[in-house]
Every structure is written in C-alpha cells, then in structure tokens.
Design an enzyme around this catalytic site. Structure first.
Site, PDB file in Angstrom:
ATOM      1  N   HIS A  96       0.865  -1.179   0.000  1.00  0.00           N
ATOM      2  CA  HIS A  96       0.000   0.000   0.000  1.00  0.00           C
ATOM      3  C   HIS A  96       0.905   1.232   0.000  1.00  0.00           C
ATOM      4  O   HIS A  96       1.848   1.322   0.771  1.00  0.00           O
ATOM      5  CB  HIS A  96      -0.886   0.000   1.247  1.00  0.00           C
ATOM      6  CG  HIS A  96      -1.676   1.262   1.418  1.00  0.00           C
ATOM      7  ND1 HIS A  96      -2.470   1.788   0.419  1.00  0.00           N
ATOM      8  CD2 HIS A  96      -1.791   2.114   2.468  1.00  0.00           C
ATOM      9  CE1 HIS A  96      -3.038   2.899   0.854  1.00  0.00           C
ATOM     10  NE2 HIS A  96      -2.647   3.129   2.084  1.00  0.00           N
ATOM     11  N   HIS A  98       0.905   5.790  -1.026  1.00  0.00           N
ATOM     12  CA  HIS A  98       0.182   6.983  -1.473  1.00  0.00           C
ATOM     13  C   HIS A  98       0.996   7.636  -2.598  1.00  0.00           C
ATOM     14  O   HIS A  98       1.186   8.850  -2.611  1.00  0.00           O
ATOM     15  CB  HIS A  98      -0.030   7.971  -0.326  1.00  0.00           C
ATOM     16  CG  HIS A  98      -1.044   7.524   0.687  1.00  0.00           C
ATOM     17  ND1 HIS A  98      -1.976   8.365   1.239  1.00  0.00           N
ATOM     18  CD2 HIS A  98      -1.282   6.309   1.225  1.00  0.00           C
ATOM     19  CE1 HIS A  98      -2.736   7.687   2.098  1.00  0.00           C
ATOM     20  NE2 HIS A  98      -2.324   6.437   2.120  1.00  0.00           N
ATOM     21  N   ASP A 121       1.374  -4.670 -21.085  1.00  0.00           N
ATOM     22  CA  ASP A 121       2.385  -5.651 -20.660  1.00  0.00           C
ATOM     23  C   ASP A 121       2.036  -6.249 -19.293  1.00  0.00           C
ATOM     24  O   ASP A 121       2.540  -7.301 -18.909  1.00  0.00           O
ATOM     25  CB  ASP A 121       3.768  -4.985 -20.560  1.00  0.00           C
ATOM     26  CG  ASP A 121       4.428  -4.803 -21.927  1.00  0.00           C
ATOM     27  OD1 ASP A 121       4.058  -5.536 -22.866  1.00  0.00           O
ATOM     28  OD2 ASP A 121       5.315  -3.938 -22.045  1.00  0.00           O
ATOM     29  N   HIS A 172      -8.868   7.356  -1.784  1.00  0.00           N
ATOM     30  CA  HIS A 172      -7.797   6.934  -0.889  1.00  0.00           C
ATOM     31  C   HIS A 172      -6.479   6.789  -1.677  1.00  0.00           C
ATOM     32  O   HIS A 172      -5.822   7.796  -1.944  1.00  0.00           O
ATOM     33  CB  HIS A 172      -8.235   5.646  -0.203  1.00  0.00           C
ATOM     34  CG  HIS A 172      -7.316   5.144   0.848  1.00  0.00           C
ATOM     35  ND1 HIS A 172      -6.517   5.958   1.585  1.00  0.00           N
ATOM     36  CD2 HIS A 172      -7.070   3.874   1.291  1.00  0.00           C
ATOM     37  CE1 HIS A 172      -5.824   5.237   2.447  1.00  0.00           C
ATOM     38  NE2 HIS A 172      -6.118   3.979   2.280  1.00  0.00           N
ATOM     39  N   TYR A 230       8.940 -13.223 -22.938  1.00  0.00           N
ATOM     40  CA  TYR A 230       9.687 -12.141 -22.286  1.00  0.00           C
ATOM     41  C   TYR A 230      10.437 -12.725 -21.106  1.00  0.00           C
ATOM     42  O   TYR A 230       9.931 -13.584 -20.404  1.00  0.00           O
ATOM     43  CB  TYR A 230       8.725 -11.050 -21.807  1.00  0.00           C
ATOM     44  CG  TYR A 230       9.432  -9.836 -21.262  1.00  0.00           C
ATOM     45  CD1 TYR A 230       9.775  -8.772 -22.087  1.00  0.00           C
ATOM     46  CD2 TYR A 230       9.789  -9.769 -19.916  1.00  0.00           C
ATOM     47  CE1 TYR A 230      10.430  -7.654 -21.593  1.00  0.00           C
ATOM     48  CE2 TYR A 230      10.450  -8.660 -19.412  1.00  0.00           C
ATOM     49  CZ  TYR A 230      10.767  -7.600 -20.250  1.00  0.00           C
ATOM     50  OH  TYR A 230      11.429  -6.512 -19.746  1.00  0.00           O
TER      51      TYR A 230
END
Lengths: 232, 232, 232, 232
Positions: A96, A98, A121, A172, A230
């Site tokens: 998490h 910001h 991608d 948020h 890839y």
C-alpha cells in the site's frame, strides 16, 4: 516460538524498496510478506521511518489481524492486508502506498484507461478504481471493510486477482499484490508509471482512444501465459 | 549569557531538512525553533546558503522581533515568526518555504480542496489560502502584518492553530508550524505533496468531489485524538 | 601572453553549476565570464560534455566574437555573448540554457506573468519574451543578431538590463546575466523555478491575477536598493 | 568462434546509460550495437535488470533475428532491431525505451510538433508517430512487423532515416537510432526532453505556432551538414 525470520527479512527488504523507488513520503506506505504454512504475515510497524527499520521490527500478524509476535504496533492498514491474505489464497505479498500519480487517479475516482503497451504488458483491462466506501463501512471496522471493498470491486467486474494485481481505492490510494512481496512492489512502481503516462496522454490528446484489443492481447501474452517470450 | 545551544541545534537540524526534502531553491526558506521559558527563538540567518549554515549561526530573536544574540542578520521573515510565537503559545517551530506546488496554489489564490485520505490524515478542512494583504499592511510593517494575516485567516474560518498547522498566504507562499520544528518541517513536506496531488486530481477529473465527511473524520481520528491508532 | 586564469576558473566553476542545478541536458547550455580590463571573456567550448571540462579548456574571446586564446572552438552562441558584453558594459557574466520550463514559455512565445513574491523578489515586471527574429536576421549573422534581439526587446519595453537580468528569446530559450557569472547562473535557476510555478498557477486558476503593485514594490525593495534588508 | 567483445562492450555501455538518464523503469528498454562486417548485433538479454548486466551477457543476433551466440534469450524486441539493421544499412545502434513523455505522445497518437530550436537542433520536421499496427500485423510476426511499421512511416512521409533518427510507434513507445549506439542513446534522451517541452508549450499556449522555416533551417545547419559550426 516459531521462526519468522524469512518473512521478516522479505518484508523488510521490500519495504526498503519503496523510498528507493520514490513511492513514499515519510511513512506513507507499507509492505507485507506472508507465510502460508504458518498462517501469518510480517508487516511494517506503524509510523516508523524507513531508515529506522530492521527485519526484527517487522510485526507478525495472523489473518484475523491479531498480532502474534513483535513489540511494535503493526501498520494501521494491517486489517486490510489480513483480509486480502485470507480471501486471496495465492498471493504472497501486498503493498500500500500513497504514490503521487496513482493516488491522484484514486482521488479523481476514475479507472486508469489502458492507453498503451506499457499498461498491456501488465494488465488487459483499465486499472479499476473502487468506489468510495459507504458511511457504515467507514464508521465500522474501517480497514477490514477496505479489504472487502477491494475484493468486491474485482468481483463486480469479473476480474481475477491473479490476473489484475493492482487497484485504486476511491478517495484513498492504491493497493497492489503479487505472488511475492517483490512482485507486489514491482506492481506499485509499474502502476505509478502507468498512472503518470495516462494523465499525460489525456493532456496531449483528450480524445486518445483506448488500446486496440489485438495489441492488448499480444502484449499481455508476450509476458504472461504459456506462449510468453519475455524474460529468461 | 544564557545558553541557546539547544534551540540553535534544533533550528539548524530542521533548516537542513528543507533542501533534503526538495522544498527550497537556494535560500528561499527558513525554520525557527522556540524556547518558551526564555521567550526567544532561533532562526536561520538571512540569505546564507544551507551548506554554509552551522548551529552557532542561528540568530536568537525575541517575540517582538528584536535580535537578542548572534552576529548575523536574521531571516527577513523573522517578524512573521515572532508574531506567530507571541500569539500562538503552544507552537514550538515554524517553517516558511516557496515550495513549488504549495506556492502555485498560493499564487492562484485558492484553498487546496480536501480530495483524499492523505489530506485527511493531517487536516479535516481545505488548506486555507489567506487573501493578499491590503496595501496599507504591505506598506507598513510588512512581515509583522503577514503574521496577522495568517492569524486572522484562521480566526475568520473558526480554525484552531493546534488542529490545522499549515496555511497559504495569497500571492506569496506557505507557512507551516507545529509543536516542534521537526513537526513543522514534516508539515511543509506533507503540504507540498497534498498540493501536487490536488492539482493532478483536478486535471484528471475537473469535477472531482471533496472527500466525504465520514472519511475525513475516520482518517483524522486514526492519527489524532484519544482513539488514534497510528504510530507507536 | 596575458593571464586569463581568473576568468577561465570563474567560467569553469559556473558552467559546472548548470548540470548540478538540473538546468542542462548534455551540452545544451553555456556560461561566460568577462574581464573588462582586458576586453575579453572566457566561454565554454562548443559541444564538450560537462564532465570533460577543465578551466584551461575555456576559450578566450573578444567583444567582436574573435577567439583570442584557446585551442577549442568556442560555444556556437559566442557572438550573442560578445554583443551583450559590448553593449551592456556593467555585466560580468552571461548564461544560456534550454532549461525545461523557461524554454517551454519561450516556445509558447509568452511573457511569464508576475504571479507572486518569488518572482517579485527578483524582478518588478513580467519576464519578457522577445519575438522570434525576422528571416533576414536569421539568415544573416544569426548569433550576433540574437544579441540585438535581446537588447532591442529590453529597449522596446523601457527595461534596464541592470534591473531585469533575464529574458526569453521566442521559439528559442532563455538568456540570463548578472554582475558576476555566479549571479547569472543564480538567475537561470530562479527563472526556471518562476517559469514552472507560473505554469502551475495558471493550471490551478486560469484567471489568476497578476501580483498587486504594492507587493511587487515591497518584495523587490526587500532584496534590492538602498533600504534592502535581505541577506548579510 | 568470432570475437564479439567490441559490440558486446558497446551494447553494455549504452544500455547502462538508460537508467542513468532516467529513461527506463526496471527493464523497460534496450540498446543494440551492430557489427556490419560480421552481419550481427549485440543486444540486451530479455528482462534482466540493468544492475545485473555485464558485457558478456549481451546476446549476439543476426539480421534475421536468429541468436548466434549467448546463453540468454535476447530482448523481446529483437526482431524489430534486426529488421531495421537489415533495411537501414548505415545505422550502428538502436534504442527502444518507454520513457515517460515520449511514450505519452505515442499513446496520444500524435506527432510531436516542432516548437523550438532544441527540436530544430536535431530534426527539421515534427517527430513522426507511426499509426497503430493493423490486427493482421499484430497477430502475425509482431516485432518483425513493428520494424516494417517504422520503415513505412518514414517512407510515407518521404523522410530519410539518416536525417530523422527517432520515431514514435502509436500506442506503444519510441525507437531511436544513429550511426553509433551512443548516438542512439543520445537521441532517446533528446526525444524525451523535446516531448516534455512540447507538452508544456501547448499547456502554456494552446495556439503556439510551429517554428518558422528560417529558424528550422538555421539551427539544423548549425549542427549538421557542410557548414555546421557546432562542436569540435
């Protein structure tokens, strides 16, 4: 007492990547690493600056959000992590942050449109933005309910958490996850880059079209699935 | 002669954080640290580059703006600091910068709308932008009047300086404060981040709504007040 | 042979500030330092990367743009520097960059409006943008004519080069100057910051008003003139 | 076995410039260096982080895209490089990145208008954006077809790859090239800077005009052609 050193080390290493990648200001982010066999995860302690972290400070928490080991209080977002680990049995790490551009899209309450191959991608769909939570959810067990908001957002759109490993929570900020904490951190950095480029794309051409289906399919399959070519 | 080493050291350390956090170009910022018992504060000398600073160069000034100790001239914004310390008896540090995004909002003469939880973690209201000062105030004791402009801005909006620790001065730039100089510097960096994300939010969605009240309350109370559970 | 070490050293030190301040990509910038008594200036050699520079590589040129000493070819903008030194007898250094935000205003062919005190601390007027040059000037002695374009731009607006030390050349990029090369470099960094904040200000409030006259006067006089009280 | 050390070293050195210049996130970019006499090129291995690269890990590939030497799988974009080397016989290096601003223009499917001299120093035309590829091309030999899309884009506009060394592939990202891999990397950084400044120019003045022909000609000829006088 069980040995949690491995997930503490993993959580520590991944948490330390966040400031290096420019994804956090001060303590505004956290990474956790799960041990499925022990039914616990290691997570950043709440409000502790990154340069004061060490592996042994990572707090051990079970899937109900109860602290199992560690002297410090775990991240205030711990219950969101716990719920996601409980319901999504194949993820190994959660992040998490910001981060600036992803958070701006979350605040704007918009999905991030798939405009190019950098996006394709990693995902075949727009990055979903979960709607802001109801007042009941917010006033109740807030972080626990945030987990449900994320899970329900994917459910409502028929998205599989193993295929789309990132979401915005409206008003948020972003959450990302992956098979490992390293992958979850990688996803946070990719999301931030996609978020910035999508904003710039709309500024350059307000009528920029979404990526065509053939390119979405092609680029995703270059990196994922049985015919991927890839990487090593 | 009294011992001012403690506040000189505090002011020095906090001033040195400004360039590290990317909040200043050249000498365009200053931090002060107060000693309430002695009725003085230590502040950056005017126009001295950050890499030439040392604790003993911090100038000691009383709450009327008079230099009490130190060979250098104090920051040209000293009288604003003095007035705020005099009227707001519970603050321990003040910061002034011309940080890019916060200054842009000040120049645009707009409050920064509360769009998300990053903002709500620190404030429950839009960041107020004080109107440009009257010609009389400007031509008079300018920096002293700047202090009144800030105090009156909060008063007019029924805001408490212990709850909202940041303001924009219209056409000018931000001021922040806090119980300690460290906290005031922290607030400057948070403000700059909020200012950037608010601009991006409006660019992504010109009709982005303000954060709902339940979320404002929840996030602020996670970090502040008797039931807070953020940090250690 | 006369001794040019002092201006070579000054030009070298100031050139090396450009990449540190984030004002140049590769070799897209140059600084010169003048010796009025010798009637020459030292300037960066053309196209040489900053990390390969040394004081002795600075080329010595007279005010007609003729190389007086040095084995390397001087900056392709040398004749512009020469003309400005010839006509503006009180400047000691000149800087040319293609810094991102200032160049964008030059390309947009707009003056940078004075929106705040950061701007007023350095100038009392909008930063002038000289119009693109006529085809005759371009096809003729181009860099020489660029100098005239700058001089005429200030003349047309009744501006004094000792009071306004920066200009945008339309379609091209900024030039700054000052009593010393250090001051000219300082002006380049200030201009880039002002240019960025002015763009952001218009994005936040397309109707943002210019700074009021009383504030322009006050802030400029804080830093300049007989009653200045900024700095030591 | 032939000696590929020289091109491996060249490819390695140029690949390592990409993160230094801020042009790549993680592994989202690649550089190759050609050996015309041997009919092969050295290219970054796929998905290997830059800080784990070494010259001997560069994969050797021929102009049909077949790996000739090296234990690792080459970049997933290898066939695009191969085709460009095959058709454009005078280029020595190729770069592909997903740099932020250039990619945003590619996603917006717009040519980058020539707004100023920074652009004209390197090109006389708008940076072309090739249209997104047809579904047949995408489902077929995708990376091979990407090469044709680039070649055809220049052909359709009567552009010479020796004069314009950069292109955007619509919905995708930029490719650049040059006589050497160093020049191709240089072009990638220049393109990113031009892309950012062009976006800012339109934000400052939505009606900003293209650069006048006389200036385009003048600036390009300062750096290129028989009468150039830039550099040593």
């Amino acid at each position: 007492m069980p040995n949690y050193e491995e997930i503490q080390q993993a959580a520590y290493q991944s948490n330390m990547q966040l400031p290096k990648l420019g994804l956090v200001l001060f303590t505004f982010g956290n990474v956790s690493a799960v041990d499925r066999s022990a039914g616990v995860f290691a997570i950043k302690p709440s409000g502790v600056p990154y340069d004061e972290l060490s592996p042994d400070k990572m707090v051990i928490v079970d899937f109900d959000g109860k602290t199992v080991a560690g002297k410090l209080r775990p991240s205030s977002d711990t219950k969101t992590h716990a719920l996601l680990y409980k319901h999504w049995t194949k993820i190994g790490g959660i992040v998490h942050t910001h981060s600036t551009f992803a958070t701006a899209w979350a605040q704007a309450q918009r999905d991030i449109p798939i405009f190019g191959t950098t996006h394709a991608d990693h995902n075949t769909v727009d990055i979903p933005c979960a709607p802001p939570m109801s007042d009941e959810m917010i006033k109740g067990n807030y972080e626990h309910e945030t987990g449900f908001q994320i899970i329900n957002c994917l459910k409502d759109r028929n998205l599989n958490y193993e295929e789309i490993e990132m979401v915005l929570v409206g008003n948020h900020a972003p959450f990302t996850w992956g098979k490992t904490p390293e992958k979850a951190v990688y996803n946070s950095a990719v999301l931030e880059s996609i978020a910035q480029m999508a904003l710039l794309t709309e500024q350059i051409n307000p009528k920029a079209p979404r990526l065509k289906d053939a390119l979405i399919k092609k680029h995703f399959e270059r990196k994922h699935g049985p015919d991927s070519y890839y990487g090593q």
